[in-house]
Design a protein around this motif. Structure first.
Motif, PDB file in Angstrom:
ATOM      1  N   ARG A   1      19.015  24.554  35.645  1.00 27.36           N
ATOM      2  CA  ARG A   1      18.256  24.975  36.802  1.00 27.36           C
ATOM      3  C   ARG A   1      16.898  25.531  36.400  1.00 27.36           C
ATOM      4  N   GLU A   2      16.875  26.339  35.358  1.00 28.69           N
ATOM      5  CA  GLU A   2      15.610  26.943  34.956  1.00 28.69           C
ATOM      6  C   GLU A   2      14.604  25.892  34.497  1.00 28.69           C
ATOM      7  N   SER A   3      15.057  24.847  33.793  1.00 29.73           N
ATOM      8  CA  SER A   3      14.129  23.822  33.320  1.00 29.73           C
ATOM      9  C   SER A   3      13.536  23.030  34.471  1.00 29.73           C
ATOM     10  N   ALA A   4      14.212  22.996  35.633  1.00 26.08           N
ATOM     11  CA  ALA A   4      13.676  22.281  36.790  1.00 26.08           C
ATOM     12  C   ALA A   4      12.472  23.009  37.375  1.00 26.08           C
ATOM     13  N   GLN A   5      12.292  24.261  37.026  1.00 25.40           N
ATOM     14  CA  GLN A   5      11.164  25.051  37.516  1.00 25.40           C
ATOM     15  C   GLN A   5       9.980  25.036  36.553  1.00 25.40           C
ATOM     16  N   THR A   6      10.054  24.243  35.502  1.00 25.78           N
ATOM     17  CA  THR A   6       9.035  24.243  34.464  1.00 25.78           C
ATOM     18  C   THR A   6       8.107  23.046  34.592  1.00 25.78           C
ATOM     19  N   VAL A   7       6.811  23.322  34.490  1.00 28.00           N
ATOM     20  CA  VAL A   7       5.816  22.257  34.435  1.00 28.00           C
ATOM     21  C   VAL A   7       5.095  22.402  33.097  1.00 28.00           C
ATOM     22  N   LYS A   8       4.945  21.280  32.396  1.00 27.30           N
ATOM     23  CA  LYS A   8       4.304  21.295  31.083  1.00 27.30           C
ATOM     24  C   LYS A   8       2.892  20.722  31.218  1.00 27.30           C
ATOM     25  N   LEU A   9       1.918  21.449  30.686  1.00 23.91           N
ATOM     26  CA  LEU A   9       0.529  20.992  30.656  1.00 23.91           C
ATOM     27  C   LEU A   9       0.175  20.614  29.227  1.00 23.91           C
ATOM     28  N   THR A  10      -0.241  19.386  29.029  1.00 26.44           N
ATOM     29  CA  THR A  10      -0.729  18.933  27.738  1.00 26.44           C
ATOM     30  C   THR A  10      -2.233  18.757  27.874  1.00 26.44           C
ATOM     31  N   ILE A  11      -2.975  19.615  27.189  1.00 29.63           N
ATOM     32  CA  ILE A  11      -4.427  19.680  27.333  1.00 29.63           C
ATOM     33  C   ILE A  11      -5.073  19.041  26.118  1.00 29.63           C
ATOM     34  N   THR A  31      16.319  14.885  40.103  1.00 28.44           N
ATOM     35  CA  THR A  31      15.302  14.031  40.727  1.00 28.44           C
ATOM     36  C   THR A  31      14.516  13.179  39.744  1.00 28.44           C
ATOM     37  N   GLY A  32      14.727  13.360  38.447  1.00 26.93           N
ATOM     38  CA  GLY A  32      14.001  12.575  37.450  1.00 26.93           C
ATOM     39  C   GLY A  32      12.778  13.301  36.934  1.00 26.93           C
ATOM     40  N   ASP A  33      11.854  12.538  36.368  1.00 25.93           N
ATOM     41  CA  ASP A  33      10.662  13.152  35.807  1.00 25.93           C
ATOM     42  C   ASP A  33       9.418  12.443  36.330  1.00 25.93           C
ATOM     43  N   ASN A  34       8.302  13.147  36.218  1.00 27.53           N
ATOM     44  CA  ASN A  34       7.041  12.607  36.685  1.00 27.53           C
ATOM     45  C   ASN A  34       5.922  13.248  35.880  1.00 27.53           C
ATOM     46  N   ALA A  35       4.821  12.521  35.756  1.00 20.00           N
ATOM     47  CA  ALA A  35       3.655  13.039  35.050  1.00 20.00           C
ATOM     48  C   ALA A  35       2.405  12.485  35.712  1.00 20.00           C
ATOM     49  N   GLY A  36       1.353  13.268  35.669  1.00 20.30           N
ATOM     50  CA  GLY A  36       0.061  12.842  36.190  1.00 20.30           C
ATOM     51  C   GLY A  36      -1.046  13.308  35.271  1.00 20.30           C
ATOM     52  N   LYS A  37      -2.140  12.584  35.273  1.00 25.62           N
ATOM     53  CA  LYS A  37      -3.261  12.894  34.390  1.00 25.62           C
ATOM     54  C   LYS A  37      -4.453  13.327  35.238  1.00 25.62           C
ATOM     55  N   VAL A  38      -5.067  14.449  34.854  1.00 24.77           N
ATOM     56  CA  VAL A  38      -6.204  14.996  35.574  1.00 24.77           C
ATOM     57  C   VAL A  38      -7.366  15.131  34.596  1.00 24.77           C
ATOM     58  N   ASP A  39      -8.544  14.604  34.966  1.00 26.82           N
ATOM     59  CA  ASP A  39      -9.724  14.784  34.123  1.00 26.82           C
ATOM     60  C   ASP A  39     -10.094  16.259  34.076  1.00 26.82           C
ATOM     61  N   ALA A  40     -10.568  16.714  32.925  1.00 25.82           N
ATOM     62  CA  ALA A  40     -10.905  18.125  32.758  1.00 25.82           C
ATOM     63  C   ALA A  40     -11.981  18.286  31.686  1.00 25.82           C
ATOM     64  N   ALA A  41     -12.791  19.303  31.839  1.00 19.73           N
ATOM     65  CA  ALA A  41     -13.717  19.697  30.789  1.00 19.73           C
ATOM     66  C   ALA A  41     -12.920  20.623  29.871  1.00 19.73           C
ATOM     67  N   VAL A  42     -12.696  20.193  28.642  1.00 24.10           N
ATOM     68  CA  VAL A  42     -11.844  20.939  27.716  1.00 24.10           C
ATOM     69  C   VAL A  42     -12.669  21.397  26.520  1.00 24.10           C
ATOM     70  N   GLU A  43     -12.562  22.689  26.212  1.00 27.84           N
ATOM     71  CA  GLU A  43     -13.187  23.252  25.019  1.00 27.84           C
ATOM     72  C   GLU A  43     -12.070  23.781  24.131  1.00 27.84           C
ATOM     73  N   GLY A  44     -12.259  23.702  22.839  1.00 23.80           N
ATOM     74  CA  GLY A  44     -11.256  24.232  21.927  1.00 23.80           C
ATOM     75  C   GLY A  44     -10.254  23.186  21.499  1.00 23.80           C
TER      76      GLY A  44
END
Length: 99
Positions: A1-11, A31-44
């Protein structure tokens, strides 16, 4: 249950041709898994960090800005979120660990 509340961000930073991006991914046994990609200005350096999706969504609803800055240094230390170009709002998010 706890892992269903987790969202992972890969920057990840971009290169000379493409912009940086954030991959937003979540998984649930029901419900399975899903991922989406968002453009971002990334520093570091690139970073993979996980948050409780409920707290992340509540913060994004409260900030009320179309662009936010996520300031994070490691996957286990708190991250700060600020609206871009606005003062007066800072939100601290604690990451989920052990994922």
């Amino acid at each position: 249950r706890e892992s269903a509340q987790t969202v992972k961000l890969t920057i990840a930073r971009g290169d000379d041709v493409s912009a940086g991006h954030i991959i937003v991914a979540a998984a649930s046994a029901e419900t399975g898994d899903n991922a989406g990609k968002v453009d971002a200005a990334v520093e570091g350096e690139p970073l993979e960090i996980a948050f409780n999706v409920k707290y992340l969504l509540e913060m994004l609803g409260a900030v009320g800005a179309s662009h936010v800055a996520l300031e994070a240094t490691t996957p286990t230390t708190p991250a700060m979120v600020r609206p871009v170009g606005e003062d007066g709002f800072i939100h601290v998010l604690m990451p989920m660990t052990g994922r």
